[in-house]
Design a protein around this motif. Sequence first.
Motif, PDB file in Angstrom:
ATOM      1  N   LEU A  35       0.826  -1.207   0.000  1.00 42.56           N
ATOM      2  CA  LEU A  35       0.000   0.000   0.000  1.00 42.56           C
ATOM      3  C   LEU A  35       0.864   1.264   0.000  1.00 42.56           C
ATOM      4  CD1 LEU A  35      -2.996  -0.677   2.428  1.00 42.56           C
ATOM      5  CD2 LEU A  35      -3.060  -0.413  -0.057  1.00 42.56           C
ATOM      6  N   PHE A  36       1.969   1.207   0.730  1.00 44.76           N
ATOM      7  CA  PHE A  36       2.868   2.359   0.771  1.00 44.76           C
ATOM      8  C   PHE A  36       3.473   2.621  -0.609  1.00 44.76           C
ATOM      9  CE2 PHE A  36       7.123   4.197   1.473  1.00 44.76           C
ATOM     10  CZ  PHE A  36       6.755   5.381   2.116  1.00 44.76           C
ATOM     11  N   ILE A  37       3.879   1.563  -1.303  1.00 44.61           N
ATOM     12  CA  ILE A  37       4.414   1.713  -2.663  1.00 44.61           C
ATOM     13  C   ILE A  37       3.340   2.267  -3.599  1.00 44.61           C
ATOM     14  CG2 ILE A  37       5.361   0.454  -4.636  1.00 44.61           C
ATOM     15  CD1 ILE A  37       6.633  -1.491  -2.652  1.00 44.61           C
ATOM     16  N   TRP A 106      10.580  -2.659  -7.493  1.00 42.36           N
ATOM     17  CA  TRP A 106      10.545  -2.215  -6.101  1.00 42.36           C
ATOM     18  C   TRP A 106       9.613  -3.104  -5.278  1.00 42.36           C
ATOM     19  CZ3 TRP A 106       8.213   3.095  -4.204  1.00 42.36           C
ATOM     20  CH2 TRP A 106       8.557   3.285  -2.862  1.00 42.36           C
ATOM     21  N   ALA A 107       8.410  -3.339  -5.808  1.00 40.66           N
ATOM     22  CA  ALA A 107       7.451  -4.190  -5.104  1.00 40.66           C
ATOM     23  C   ALA A 107       7.979  -5.613  -4.961  1.00 40.66           C
ATOM     24  CB  ALA A 107       6.109  -4.181  -5.852  1.00 40.66           C
ATOM     25  N   LEU A 108       8.589  -6.157  -6.015  1.00 37.59           N
ATOM     26  CA  LEU A 108       9.151  -7.508  -5.947  1.00 37.59           C
ATOM     27  C   LEU A 108      10.276  -7.602  -4.916  1.00 37.59           C
ATOM     28  CD1 LEU A 108       9.331  -8.590  -9.704  1.00 37.59           C
ATOM     29  CD2 LEU A 108       7.966  -9.652  -7.907  1.00 37.59           C
ATOM     30  N   THR A 125      14.818   0.235   3.450  1.00 38.08           N
ATOM     31  CA  THR A 125      14.862   0.307   1.989  1.00 38.08           C
ATOM     32  C   THR A 125      13.642   1.000   1.412  1.00 38.08           C
ATOM     33  OG1 THR A 125      16.122  -1.760   1.941  1.00 38.08           O
ATOM     34  CG2 THR A 125      15.114  -1.038  -0.121  1.00 38.08           C
ATOM     35  N   VAL A 126      12.456   0.632   1.893  1.00 41.05           N
ATOM     36  CA  VAL A 126      11.236   1.199   1.319  1.00 41.05           C
ATOM     37  C   VAL A 126      11.134   2.694   1.614  1.00 41.05           C
ATOM     38  CG1 VAL A 126       9.682   0.777   3.287  1.00 41.05           C
ATOM     39  CG2 VAL A 126       8.772   0.738   0.961  1.00 41.05           C
ATOM     40  N   VAL A 127      11.572   3.126   2.780  1.00 44.02           N
ATOM     41  CA  VAL A 127      11.535   4.552   3.116  1.00 44.02           C
ATOM     42  C   VAL A 127      12.566   5.326   2.307  1.00 44.02           C
ATOM     43  CG1 VAL A 127      11.940   6.237   4.948  1.00 44.02           C
ATOM     44  CG2 VAL A 127      10.605   4.190   5.425  1.00 44.02           C
ATOM     45  N   CYS A 128      13.779   4.785   2.185  1.00 46.88           N
ATOM     46  CA  CYS A 128      14.833   5.474   1.437  1.00 46.88           C
ATOM     47  C   CYS A 128      14.476   5.619  -0.043  1.00 46.88           C
ATOM     48  CB  CYS A 128      16.154   4.727   1.588  1.00 46.88           C
ATOM     49  SG  CYS A 128      16.892   4.846   3.227  1.00 46.88           S
ATOM     50  N   ILE A 131      11.756   8.329  -0.421  1.00 48.27           N
ATOM     51  CA  ILE A 131      12.332   9.679  -0.311  1.00 48.27           C
ATOM     52  C   ILE A 131      13.091  10.040  -1.576  1.00 48.27           C
ATOM     53  CG2 ILE A 131      14.016  11.086   0.938  1.00 48.27           C
ATOM     54  CD1 ILE A 131      13.273   9.550   3.467  1.00 48.27           C
ATOM     55  N   LEU A 132      13.843   9.080  -2.116  1.00 52.87           N
ATOM     56  CA  LEU A 132      14.601   9.327  -3.338  1.00 52.87           C
ATOM     57  C   LEU A 132      13.689   9.650  -4.513  1.00 52.87           C
ATOM     58  CD1 LEU A 132      17.364   9.329  -4.724  1.00 52.87           C
ATOM     59  CD2 LEU A 132      17.078   6.884  -5.155  1.00 52.87           C
ATOM     60  N   ILE A 133      12.560   8.962  -4.616  1.00 56.59           N
ATOM     61  CA  ILE A 133      11.611   9.227  -5.705  1.00 56.59           C
ATOM     62  C   ILE A 133      11.040  10.630  -5.599  1.00 56.59           C
ATOM     63  CG2 ILE A 133       9.361   8.583  -6.646  1.00 56.59           C
ATOM     64  CD1 ILE A 133      10.025   5.687  -6.000  1.00 56.59           C
TER      65      ILE A 133
END
Length: 220
Positions: A35-37, A106-108, A125-128, A131-133
């Motif tokens: 959901l976050f992605i 990313w999801a995989l 990883t998911v937070v970094c 933020i990068l995006i």
Amino acid sequence: MNKTSIAEIFANQSITPGSWLSITFLMIMAFAVGLFIYWVYKKNYRGVMFSTNFGMTLVLMTLITAPVVTCIRNSLQLSMGMVGALSIVRFRTAVKDPLDTAYMFWALTMGILLGAGQYFLTAITVVCIAILIFVLRNLAGKSADSYLLVMHLSGNGEANSMQLMKQLRYHKLKSKTITSRGIEVTYEVRVDKSEAFLNKLLTLDGVNEASLVAYQSETV
């Protein structure tokens, strides 16, 4: 691999009360990360028509990958079988935006990390990456969003629409067709608020139809 070894593999995959809690926690985590992605994808989408199905696909990819990795990580036989099964699967769905491919990987990746039990690494990883995006999107700027503007004109529609397009940062004629029913023109334009721009066009005299299509420009 004979029938006996296959039976032994399935016999060893017993589910204890403790493992039920682990599986439930894993699926909840995978759903939350997916959901976050999806939220990051929606916030950073710059196209004309947002695809809810693609967003749901990102969530499902994380949910599906996590339990699969959990199942095969302690079994060499199952790992080899999964590699063989996936090697014969071909995905023929065309990806319109190359950035969508990055979201799928990313999801995989998040599903693989969750399935391997790397919860802390998953969170970092998911937070970094998120933020990068956001940072890259802000650096690229909203003015870089390109669209193909297709208009059906009659009478003074061409002159009136040109007066409005001169206010844009960028516009370039791509094609022009003149028929007995009127004029059809296609422009490459860059606009910040596509809906407001279309509404202004449709109020002009001689502009019968106008539509914007997401376009990956070759120019920077």
